[in-house]
Design a protein around this motif. Structure first.
Motif, PDB file in Angstrom:
ATOM      1  N   ALA A   1      54.366  20.001  35.689  1.00  0.00           N
ATOM      2  CA  ALA A   1      53.531  19.848  36.882  1.00  0.00           C
ATOM      3  C   ALA A   1      54.383  20.183  38.107  1.00  0.00           C
ATOM      4  CB  ALA A   1      53.035  18.409  36.974  1.00  0.00           C
ATOM      5  N   PRO A   2      53.804  20.897  39.088  1.00  0.00           N
ATOM      6  CA  PRO A   2      54.609  21.242  40.264  1.00  0.00           C
ATOM      7  C   PRO A   2      55.086  19.986  40.992  1.00  0.00           C
ATOM      8  CG  PRO A   2      52.322  21.991  40.509  1.00  0.00           C
ATOM      9  CD  PRO A   2      52.433  21.371  39.159  1.00  0.00           C
ATOM     10  N   MET A   3      56.298  20.038  41.484  1.00  0.00           N
ATOM     11  CA  MET A   3      56.860  18.882  42.189  1.00  0.00           C
ATOM     12  C   MET A   3      57.263  19.335  43.583  1.00  0.00           C
ATOM     13  SD  MET A   3      59.405  17.302  39.294  1.00  0.00           S
ATOM     14  CE  MET A   3      59.934  18.845  38.592  1.00  0.00           C
ATOM     15  N   ASP A   4      57.259  18.376  44.490  1.00  0.00           N
ATOM     16  CA  ASP A   4      57.709  18.664  45.840  1.00  0.00           C
ATOM     17  C   ASP A   4      59.158  18.179  45.940  1.00  0.00           C
ATOM     18  OD1 ASP A   4      57.867  19.228  48.481  1.00  0.00           O
ATOM     19  OD2 ASP A   4      56.791  17.438  49.152  1.00  0.00           O
ATOM     20  N   VAL A   5      60.077  19.126  45.897  1.00  0.00           N
ATOM     21  CA  VAL A   5      61.493  18.768  45.810  1.00  0.00           C
ATOM     22  C   VAL A   5      62.255  19.348  47.001  1.00  0.00           C
ATOM     23  CG1 VAL A   5      63.576  18.911  44.374  1.00  0.00           C
ATOM     24  CG2 VAL A   5      61.328  18.819  43.283  1.00  0.00           C
ATOM     25  N   ARG A   6      63.020  18.509  47.670  1.00  0.00           N
ATOM     26  CA  ARG A   6      63.864  18.996  48.769  1.00  0.00           C
ATOM     27  C   ARG A   6      65.276  18.433  48.631  1.00  0.00           C
ATOM     28  NH1 ARG A   6      63.534  21.595  53.671  1.00  0.00           N
ATOM     29  NH2 ARG A   6      61.263  21.741  53.548  1.00  0.00           N
ATOM     30  N   LEU A   7      66.234  19.348  48.694  1.00  0.00           N
ATOM     31  CA  LEU A   7      67.647  18.971  48.605  1.00  0.00           C
ATOM     32  C   LEU A   7      68.247  18.950  50.001  1.00  0.00           C
ATOM     33  CD1 LEU A   7      70.329  18.583  46.952  1.00  0.00           C
ATOM     34  CD2 LEU A   7      70.514  21.084  46.937  1.00  0.00           C
ATOM     35  N   PHE A   8      68.927  17.861  50.331  1.00  0.00           N
ATOM     36  CA  PHE A   8      69.653  17.761  51.597  1.00  0.00           C
ATOM     37  C   PHE A   8      71.138  17.929  51.285  1.00  0.00           C
ATOM     38  CE2 PHE A   8      65.705  15.547  52.075  1.00  0.00           C
ATOM     39  CZ  PHE A   8      65.263  15.926  53.325  1.00  0.00           C
ATOM     40  N   THR A   9      71.768  18.865  51.993  1.00  0.00           N
ATOM     41  CA  THR A   9      73.177  19.129  51.721  1.00  0.00           C
ATOM     42  C   THR A   9      73.900  19.513  53.012  1.00  0.00           C
ATOM     43  OG1 THR A   9      74.697  20.319  50.273  1.00  0.00           O
ATOM     44  CG2 THR A   9      72.775  21.549  51.033  1.00  0.00           C
ATOM     45  N   ILE A  10      75.183  19.807  52.889  1.00  0.00           N
ATOM     46  CA  ILE A  10      76.032  20.213  54.021  1.00  0.00           C
ATOM     47  C   ILE A  10      76.661  21.543  53.625  1.00  0.00           C
ATOM     48  CG2 ILE A  10      78.285  19.662  55.080  1.00  0.00           C
ATOM     49  CD1 ILE A  10      77.519  16.739  55.052  1.00  0.00           C
ATOM     50  N   PRO A  11      76.793  22.513  54.552  1.00  0.00           N
ATOM     51  CA  PRO A  11      77.395  23.785  54.171  1.00  0.00           C
ATOM     52  C   PRO A  11      78.747  23.591  53.483  1.00  0.00           C
ATOM     53  CG  PRO A  11      76.557  23.902  56.417  1.00  0.00           C
ATOM     54  CD  PRO A  11      76.403  22.471  55.974  1.00  0.00           C
ATOM     55  N   GLY A  12      78.905  24.230  52.345  1.00  0.00           N
ATOM     56  CA  GLY A  12      80.193  24.175  51.635  1.00  0.00           C
ATOM     57  C   GLY A  12      80.399  22.906  50.823  1.00  0.00           C
ATOM     58  N   SER A  13      79.416  21.982  50.834  1.00  0.00           N
ATOM     59  CA  SER A  13      79.606  20.734  50.076  1.00  0.00           C
ATOM     60  C   SER A  13      79.657  21.036  48.578  1.00  0.00           C
ATOM     61  CB  SER A  13      78.463  19.758  50.369  1.00  0.00           C
ATOM     62  OG  SER A  13      78.411  18.755  49.367  1.00  0.00           O
ATOM     63  N   HIS A  14      80.711  20.563  47.921  1.00  0.00           N
ATOM     64  CA  HIS A  14      80.849  20.850  46.485  1.00  0.00           C
ATOM     65  C   HIS A  14      79.802  20.082  45.660  1.00  0.00           C
ATOM     66  CE1 HIS A  14      83.730  18.100  48.152  1.00  0.00           C
ATOM     67  NE2 HIS A  14      84.603  18.049  47.167  1.00  0.00           N
ATOM     68  N   PRO A  15      79.608  18.751  45.889  1.00  0.00           N
ATOM     69  CA  PRO A  15      78.538  18.111  45.113  1.00  0.00           C
ATOM     70  C   PRO A  15      77.154  18.613  45.517  1.00  0.00           C
ATOM     71  CG  PRO A  15      79.519  16.534  46.654  1.00  0.00           C
ATOM     72  CD  PRO A  15      80.385  17.760  46.668  1.00  0.00           C
ATOM     73  N   GLY A  16      77.014  19.045  46.786  1.00  0.00           N
ATOM     74  CA  GLY A  16      75.725  19.621  47.213  1.00  0.00           C
ATOM     75  C   GLY A  16      75.446  20.907  46.440  1.00  0.00           C
ATOM     76  N   THR A  17      76.497  21.693  46.242  1.00  0.00           N
ATOM     77  CA  THR A  17      76.339  22.933  45.478  1.00  0.00           C
ATOM     78  C   THR A  17      76.059  22.606  44.008  1.00  0.00           C
ATOM     79  OG1 THR A  17      77.861  24.008  46.993  1.00  0.00           O
ATOM     80  CG2 THR A  17      77.439  25.137  44.913  1.00  0.00           C
ATOM     81  N   ALA A  18      76.718  21.565  43.498  1.00  0.00           N
ATOM     82  CA  ALA A  18      76.457  21.171  42.102  1.00  0.00           C
ATOM     83  C   ALA A  18      74.981  20.791  41.934  1.00  0.00           C
ATOM     84  CB  ALA A  18      77.363  19.998  41.710  1.00  0.00           C
ATOM     85  N   ALA A  19      74.452  20.036  42.892  1.00  0.00           N
ATOM     86  CA  ALA A  19      73.040  19.623  42.798  1.00  0.00           C
ATOM     87  C   ALA A  19      72.120  20.851  42.837  1.00  0.00           C
ATOM     88  CB  ALA A  19      72.700  18.657  43.930  1.00  0.00           C
ATOM     89  N   ARG A  20      72.432  21.786  43.729  1.00  0.00           N
ATOM     90  CA  ARG A  20      71.591  22.987  43.816  1.00  0.00           C
ATOM     91  C   ARG A  20      71.640  23.784  42.510  1.00  0.00           C
ATOM     92  NH1 ARG A  20      72.859  28.114  44.708  1.00  0.00           N
ATOM     93  NH2 ARG A  20      74.896  27.775  45.680  1.00  0.00           N
ATOM     94  N   LEU A  21      72.836  23.944  41.965  1.00  0.00           N
ATOM     95  CA  LEU A  21      72.966  24.725  40.728  1.00  0.00           C
ATOM     96  C   LEU A  21      72.282  24.027  39.548  1.00  0.00           C
ATOM     97  CD1 LEU A  21      76.633  26.022  41.040  1.00  0.00           C
ATOM     98  CD2 LEU A  21      74.529  27.331  41.356  1.00  0.00           C
ATOM     99  N   MET A  22      72.328  22.688  39.535  1.00  0.00           N
ATOM    100  CA  MET A  22      71.654  21.976  38.439  1.00  0.00           C
ATOM    101  C   MET A  22      70.136  22.109  38.568  1.00  0.00           C
ATOM    102  SD  MET A  22      74.078  18.643  37.674  1.00  0.00           S
ATOM    103  CE  MET A  22      74.085  17.927  39.303  1.00  0.00           C
TER     104      MET A  22
END
Ligand SMILES: N[C@@H](CCC(=O)N[C@@H](CS)C(=O)NCC(=O)O)C(=O)O
Length: 265
Positions: A16-37
């Motif tokens: 089912a479609p979900m409304d998903v928004r990721l909050f991150t900071i430029p260059g953040s390593h865990p932020g990038t991990a979350a995006r890649l996952m």
């Protein structure tokens, strides 16, 4: 070794479609991990890029329990922290799994995830913030591809006090950075060993791969650290899992501190 792009499975259409928004900071390593996952799971999402420190205010206003990124809103629910996000993604979209089913493999991957989240992530963060506090100019390179809502030149010009606050909040002191550098070779060896044992770098990626590879990619953006990482299994894993990572910081650390990186391996 040649970098091989991380295998991204096709987006699942039976969800089912979900409304998903990721909050991150430029260059953040865990932020990038979350995006890649999220991408690995084929979960469509929107992204909000926040400036360091300003992010604290925004996340509070959005009623997240803490002030750190990555933070994720899924159909109004709030999940914060890279490890929590990985587990929530496995819950809402079990395939492909980020945590393996086999108990022994899972325990090893969980330890790699913990190490990435608690030890490696913080070491790289302290080193980068120590360096950026000396000179904020490289910050602009980490924001390439981000939408921070203000011109990057302005952000860099005004970044000094924010970077200093951030550096203080993560205790990016001389002593801590020297200690981080002295244990860095052991950390790299630990990652190489996990790769040799098949805990990391397998055909099917897991949360430990994302957690650790993003830390290594951020570390590789520092000219002082990159030579110690590239050309070894840990470096190959980083390039495979995260083919693109913004940012470049020229050599800044005192050469006397870098001794442990040159005497290893
Ligand atoms: N271990 C946590 C760390 C989260 C964390 O410290 N994130 C940093 C960015 S890498 C942050 O939000 N910093 C706030 C700031 O820079 O102002 C995780 O993986 O989620």
């Amino acid at each position: 070794m040649t970098a091989v792009k991380a295998e991204t499975p096709p987006a699942r259409l039976d969800r089912a479609p979900m409304d998903v928004r990721l909050f991150t900071i430029p260059g953040s390593h865990p932020g990038t991990a979350a995006r890649l996952m999220l991408e690995y799971k084929g979960i469509e999402h929107k992204r909000t890029d926040l400036l360091p420190v300003a992010s604290w205010v925004v996340l509070r206003a959005l009623r997240f329990p803490g002030v750190r990124v990555p933070a994720l809103k899924i159909d109004g629910r709030r999940v914060q922290g890279s490890r929590q996000i990985a587990r929530e993604l496995d819950r809402i979209a079990p395939e492909p799994p980020l945590l393996p089913a086999d108990p022994e493999h899972r325990a090893a991957v969980e330890e790699a995830d913990r190490f990435g989240d608690e030890d490696l992530q913080q070491a790289v963060r302290q080193i980068l913030l120590w360096v950026l506090r000396k000179d904020t100019a490289p910050f602009a390179s980490y924001a390439v591809g981000s939408k921070i809502g203000v011109p990057i030149g302005f952000a860099v010009k005004t970044a000094g006090p924010f970077v200093a606050m951030d550096a203080r909040s993560v205790e990016a002191t001389d002593a801590n950075v020297r200690r981080d550098i002295s244990v860095f070779p052991e950390m790299l060896q630990r990652i190489d060993d996990w790769i040799a044992e098949g805990v990391l770098g397998g055909e099917q990626l897991n949360v430990g791969d994302f957690q650790i590879a993003t830390c290594l990619r951020l570390a590789m953006s520092l000219d002082d650290l990159r030579p110690a990482i590239e050309g070894r299994p840990a470096g190959d894993l980083a390039l495979r899992v995260v083919p693109d990572y913004p940012g470049r910081t020229p050599s800044t650390l005192p050469p006397a501190w870098l001794g442990p990186l040159h005497t290893s391996g």
